[in-house]
Each structure stands twice: as structure tokens, then as C-alpha cells.
Design an enzyme around this catalytic site. Structure first.
Site, PDB file in Angstrom:
ATOM      1  N   VAL A 311       0.832  -1.195   0.000  1.00 28.94           N
ATOM      2  CA  VAL A 311       0.000   0.000   0.000  1.00 28.94           C
ATOM      3  C   VAL A 311       0.871   1.250   0.000  1.00 28.94           C
ATOM      4  CG1 VAL A 311      -1.905   1.195   1.154  1.00 28.94           C
ATOM      5  CG2 VAL A 311      -1.667  -1.272   1.390  1.00 28.94           C
ATOM      6  N   ASP A 312       0.598   2.151  -0.930  1.00 25.85           N
ATOM      7  CA  ASP A 312       1.254   3.454  -0.913  1.00 25.85           C
ATOM      8  C   ASP A 312       0.711   4.250   0.273  1.00 25.85           C
ATOM      9  OD1 ASP A 312       2.822   5.631  -1.953  1.00 25.85           O
ATOM     10  OD2 ASP A 312       0.945   6.519  -2.636  1.00 25.85           O
ATOM     11  N   LYS A 313       1.551   5.080   0.893  1.00 26.36           N
ATOM     12  CA  LYS A 313       1.114   5.808   2.096  1.00 26.36           C
ATOM     13  C   LYS A 313       0.289   7.042   1.757  1.00 26.36           C
ATOM     14  CE  LYS A 313       3.858   8.659   4.301  1.00 26.36           C
ATOM     15  NZ  LYS A 313       3.052   9.922   4.296  1.00 26.36           N
ATOM     16  N   LYS A 496       9.982   1.004  -5.194  1.00 23.73           N
ATOM     17  CA  LYS A 496       8.692   0.373  -4.915  1.00 23.73           C
ATOM     18  C   LYS A 496       8.489  -0.837  -5.825  1.00 23.73           C
ATOM     19  CE  LYS A 496       6.361   4.582  -3.290  1.00 23.73           C
ATOM     20  NZ  LYS A 496       5.210   5.491  -3.461  1.00 23.73           N
TER      21      LYS A 496
END
Length: 646
Positions: A311-313, A496
Site C-alpha cells: 500500500v502506498d502511504k 517500490k
């Protein structure tokens, strides 16, 4: 004549006429008339019901496809040839009525698509030369001003120019709570005004609207085959000829033509063939109603195997809207307003996202808007330096001060570290060669972020990883607040990607959740790419495997849970289909299994499979509870805030 032709081409015409002829045959059989009359009516019933079957089988053969219709056609024609008129009529009638029911129920499973089409607006009220003119929605030009009154559908995608109102956006995001709209907000075609009056500038019309893109994507997705469906198609291509060969051998060995024809009927893999498509259509339809756009059966099936979620923040676990949290004054001769003013003056020429909350705070606190600096120079990884009112202003981290040989004589670095440990991004402010203070900004953790992680674990996801370009200190605070299993901070887009690939090398099936654009490399590498808040984003709708149209994080575990339910339903349906064929074969071997009974059981299994798949159209109790939670996150009292200059 036209009405008769239309009725005959309707769904129920063939079964009704065939059934009436069978009933008439039974009546005539009990009347004092010659017996052949009853047989003629029974053959007529077989011809009426069997003609579409034979036609379909012939077309399939021309395309070199041996399908179910061919088995039924041969069995029915063979039954007529050997004088088994009742069997021929019963087999074709039952097959026709089964096909009709199958078509009707399949259309019902596509109800989500029909509902989306139904909400598409037909007309729009636009302003032309100062007058209100009603025109077809498809004819509205981009840039036109459209009026949306209470109770009306929004005919275009656009931006609110003036007015306030509340819109029901359930058709786009799946959320039932109306959303307040005012100047500058985006609106979507197909949403419905629940009150107020809006003037909207059209930015997307016709096929360019988000609703049109969703309809197109759902239509394609429901027709796309899952991997299991592709296997079933290949299996049927071999299975059907095998049944033909088995029936031929059985007939030659036993000399019993009826046995051979019965084998053809009971060997129909109808329930097996329909078991996967109907489940996929129902699953994707249910997801569409909930504001989750799944690209196709393959992605629905693969989502059921997800074991790790990356999950990207920023913008996913957090709101993505940082705000000023702290202004620490370190220069004795200055106050809070002066420190904030110098920080805003330096940031006035910056394009960095963290400049906006500083400028917004300055305006909110009534400070005079800072003039544009004479010169602004970003220092990558450190901050910016600007010249304003003839003075040099620095705003950034300790490394920026060291680069310009400014001594930290007031302990600014220690204060910045303390703020970072609390999950805030701190920036030291220096004017000329003196540190005057520290400002800090933070992003808000979404209220539903921790609940999402909990539900992901409950749905069978073993590992949830947060990937962010933010600092490790800030990232750790967010990770602790949300309950993720792992935190990877300070990442560039290519990092990422590597993090996702590393999870895959460890044996995980990985879903990557991002914005669909900035995280494109990682989204493409993941087994399933999920775009958050994709409403209005054509790129996200087209490129993501799954697009969560609204901002509700809980839609993600819902989508994974629905995928798992769909795959379970597929397996149940395959089991039902295979068990039915096995029981029918046993019935033939033990004797007493006729063609008509075999076809009746066969059609019953098809309907059971469809009914089982249609259970997916119901919203589960767990999902209903999730839908009651607010879709627009609000920070609860005491909830941590955090952000980063990433």
C-alpha cells in the site's frame, strides 16, 4: 403481422408453442381419433423446439465447433427416426425451456450493467445566450455551463462554477451517503441531486464521462473469461466429441440405439460450461454495484489468491492533504506570525506539495499574502533557498543549513527530530545566516486505514506492507497507527517496483494499491494493480486491474472477499455439474434412465448452478456493515497525523 413476428422471436415463444403441441398430443391420444394424429403433434413439438437447436449446431459445425447443441440435435433426430416421438419432443422441449431460463437468469446477473445504463442521463439544461435550454445530454459541448437542479441527474462530468448542493454518487462510487458539493468540486454524470442548485462547467461529455467509461469497462469485464473458464472451454472441445464417440461405441457394441441416444443426452456438459461464466458475471456485477471496477474474470479469479498487499502511504493510508501543525519560534526577537511569514515567503515560489499547507496556513491566520520571491532554487533532498525582499531565506533540513555553513546554535535539529518522531515533517527556517524557527506539516491518517488492514488480515491476506518515499520516522508512526506488518520508507518509484518484486520472489501473490499513475511501475509489476479513488481518472480506469471508484479504503478487503466468494462458487458449480453427469451415467448403467428424465435432470443442474451463482449478487452482511461507515475520512480525536516531503 409485425407483432406476431416480434412475439415469435421473443424468449418464450418456442417453449410455449412446443409445450402446447405436446399437451395437444396427449389430449388427442385420449380422444377417439386415429393414433397417428397424436404422433404427428408430438413430432411437430419436437420440430418446433428442435429447429433452433439444429440450426445452432449446424452453425457451430461450420465454425468447426462441436457443442452441446449437436448432442441434443443428434439425440432428438435419432429418437424421431426410431419412433421415440415422446422422447424427442421431451428432450427438445426441456432443452429449449432450460435455454430460455438460462438466458433470463444470465440477464439478471448482468443487472448491474443494466442499472448503470439506466442512470445515464438523457437531457441537460444548459445556459445559451443567457437563457436556459434543454438539450440531449450527448449534445452538450465541453466547456458549456450546465444547470443541475434539485432531483435532476447530472448530465456531464464537470466542475462546479457556482452554487451548493448534495449529490447521490452511488452510481459511481457505490456510496449511499450524499456528498456536499460547492464551487471548485468535481461532479460526475449519472449522479443525482438531492438538494440545492449547481452551475457546472462541462469537462467530460458523452463517451468521455466517467459513467460511460465504467459502463464500457464493466461490459468488457463481464465478457472476459477467467482462467478456469478458458480451461473449461478447452475441456469441452475434447469432452463433447468424446461423448459422441462413447455413444457410437455403446450403440454398436450393445445394438441398443436408445442407449446410445440416451448417452448423448446425459453427457451434455451444459452445467459445466455455464458454471464459470455465470459466476464471473455475477461477481463483477456485484462489485460494480459497490463501486469496485474489476477488469475481467481473470483478475477476479487471481484476486482470490492474494496473500500480500503493498500500500502506498500518501493519499491511500493518509488523506494526502497535509496541513500545518507546528510553528516553533527560536529567534528571541520574532513571534509566530513572523516565522510563518518568512516560511510562506520562501515557499511562495515553490511547486512542492508541502508548500501549499504553509501558504494556506499563512492566509488562514490573516497574514498578508507574501510577494513572489525574486529567486527560488530547490535543493533536492534538502529543501529550498529563496531571495525575497533582498534577504536570503532557507527552509529545509539540517543538511541544507550545513550546505550554506549556517550553524545550528538554537537546537533546531533536535526539535526537528522530535517532531519527526511524532510523525510530522519538520522544516528549519533560516533568514540570512540565522535560524529563526521550525515549521512542521503533517498528513492525516484515514479513520478507516487501521480497519482496512484488520479486514485484510481477516480475509486471508497474511502480509500488508506500506511503501513510501517518506522518511523512516514518519513512516514508522503511520505504520504503527495503521497496524501494517512491514514498513519500507525512503523509496523512489523504482524502489517500490523492486519491493513488490521481492515479495513475489518470496512466494506471495501481491496486490499493489496506489493512485494508478505515480505508482505505475509497481502497479504493473504486481499480480493485481489496484487504483484508489479512481472516479474521474480515465488512466486509472483503463490501466488498473481493479479500480476502487470512491475513497473508501474498506472497498479493498470487500473486493478480495468477493473474489474469494466467487471462486468458491465456481468450484461448487463445477462439482455440481460433474456430480450430475456421474449420477446420470450410473442411472444409465443400472437401467431406467430415459432420455427425457436425463434431460430434465440435466436442465435442473443448469438452473441450480445459475441460482448458486446468483447468490453473489446479494451483499453479504459483512459488506453491508462496511457500507455504513463514512466514505470521506475524518480524523478522530487524538488520531495521529503525519506526512513527509517525499
Amino acid at each position: 403481422m409485425t407483432k406476431l413476428h416480434a412475439w415469435w422471436n421473443g424468449r418464450w415463444a418456442v417453449p410455449l408453442v412446443s409445450g402446447a403441441l405436446i399437451l395437444a398430443s396427449f389430449v388427442v391420444g385420449r380422444a377417439p381419433v386415429p393414433r397417428p394424429m397424436g404422433d404427428v403433434l408430438m413430432v411437430a413439438a419436437a420440430v418446433v423446439a428442435g429447429t433452433p437447436i439444429v440450426t445452432t449446431a449446424a452453425r457451430a459445425l461450420r465454425a468447426r465447433v462441436v457443442g452441446i447443441d449437436l448432442l441434443v440435435a443428434i439425440a432428438a433426430i435419432g429418437a424421431v427416426v426410431i419412433g421415440q416421438y415422446w422422447e424427442a419432443a421431451a428432450v427438445t422441449f426441456l432443452f429449449a425451456i432450460g435455454h430460455t431460463l438460462e438466458s433470463a437468469t444470465l440477464n439478471k446477473t448482468r443487472s448491474a450493467l443494466a442499472e448503470l445504463v439506466a442512470v445515464a442521463p438523457d437531457v441537460a439544461v444548459v445556459m445559451r445566450d443567457g437563457a436556459q435550454v434543454e438539450v440531449p445530454a450527448a449534445s452538450v459541448a465541453t466547456g458549456a455551463t450546465v444547470l443541475v437542479k434539485n432531483g435532476a441527474k447530472v448530465p456531464v462530468d464537470g466542475e462546479v462554477l457556482a452554487g451548493t448542493g448534495a449529490l447521490d454518487e452511488a452510481s459511481i462510487t457505490g456510496e449511499s451517503i450524499p456528498v456536499e458539493k460547492s464551487t471548485g468540486d468535481r461532479v460526475f454524470a449519472g449522479t443525482v441531486s438531492q438538494g440545492g442548485f449547481l452551475q457546472v462547467r462541462a469537462t467530460g461529455v458523452g463517451a468521455e464521462t466517467t459513467l460511460a467509461q465504467i459502463i464500457h469497462r464493466v461490459e468488457d469485464a463481464q465478457d472476459a473469461k477467467a482462467r478456469t473458464a478458458q480451461f473449461i472451454d478447452r475441456f469441452s472441445a475434447w469432452y463433447t466429441p468424446a461423448i459422441l464417440l462413447l455413444a457410437l461405441v455403446a450403440g454398436l457394441v450393445s445394438g441398443d440405439v436408445v442407449l446410445a441416444l440416451t448417452l448423448l443426452v446425459i453427457g451434455c456438459p451444459g452445467a459445466l460450461v455455464i458454471s464459470i461464466p455465470v459466476s464471473v458475471v455475477a461477481g463483477i456485477g456485484r462489485a460494480a454495484k459497490d463501486g469496485v471496477l474489476i477488469k475481467g474474470g481473470e483478475f477476479l479469479e487471481r484476486s482470490a489468491t492474494i496473500t500480500a498487499v503493498a500500500v502506498d502511504k500518501t493519499g491511500t493510508l493518509t488523506t494526502g492533504r497535509p496541513h500545518l501543525t507546528d510553528v516553533v519560534v527560536l529567534a528571541p526577537a520574532m513571534d509566530r506570525a513572523e516565522v510563518l511569514s518568512w516560511a510562506a515567503a520562501a515557499e511562495a515560489g515553490s511547486e512542492h506539495p508541502l508548500a501549499r499547507p504553509i501558504l494556506a496556513a499563512a492566509i488562514t491566520e490573516g497574514l498578508r499574502p507574501p510577494p513572489l520571491p525574486e529567486d527560488t532554487e530547490p535543493v533536492p533532498g534538502k529543501g529550498i533557498t529563496a531571495t525575497t525582499a533582498g534577504r536570503r531565506v532557507l527552509i529545509g533540513n539540517l543538511a541544507l543549513l550545513e550546505q550554506y555553513d549556517i550553524a545550528d546554535t538554537v537546537g533546531a535539529a533536535a526539535i526537528a527530530d522530535d517532531l519527526a518522531a511524532a510523525g510530522r515533517t519538520a522544516m528549519i527556517v533560516a533568514v540570512d545566516d540565522a535560524v529563526i524557527g521550525v515549521v512542521a506539516v503533517a498528513d492525516e491518517v484515514r479513520d478507516d486505514a487501521a480497519e482496512m488492514v484488520h479486514r485484510l488480515h481477516a480475509s486471508g491476506v497474511t502480509t500488508v506492507v506500506m511503501l513510501t518515499g517518506d522518511s523512516p520516522l514518519v513512516a514508522q508512526v503511520v505504520g504503527k497507527a495503521t497496524g501494517v506488518d512491514q514498513v519500507a520508507a525512503g523509496l523512489l518509484p523504482e524502489d517500490k517496483l523492486e519491493a513488490v518484486a521481492d515479495l513475489q520472489r518470496q512466494g506471495y501473490v501481491v496486490a499493489m494499491v496506489g493512485d494508478g499513475v505515480n505508482d505505475a511501475p509497481a502497479l504493473a509489476t504486481a499480480d493485481i494493480g489496484v487504483a484508489m479513488g479512481a472516479a474521474g481518472s480515465a488512466v486509472a480506469v483503463e490501466t488498473a486491474d481493479i479500480a476502487l471508484m470512491g475513497d473508501n479504503l474498506l472497498r479493498l478487503p470487500e473486493a478480495i472477499g468477493l473474489a474469494r466468494r466467487t471462486v468458491r462458487t465456481m468450484r461448487q458449480n463445477i462439482s455440481i455439474a460433474l456430480l450430475t453427469v456421474a449420477l446420470l451415467l450410473v442411472g444409465v448403467l443400472l437401467g431406467g434412465m430415459t432420455m427425457s428424465i436425463g434431460m430434465l435432470v440435466h436442465e435442473a443442474s443448469v438452473l441450480i448452478v445459475i441460482a448458486n451463482a446468483m447468490r453473489l449478487m446479494r451483499r453479504s452482511r459483512h459488506l453491508s456493515t462496511a457500507a455504513l461507515l463514512p466514505s470521506r475520512p475524518r480524523r478522530a480525536a487524538g488520531a495521529p497525523t503525519m506526512a513527509g516531503r517525499s
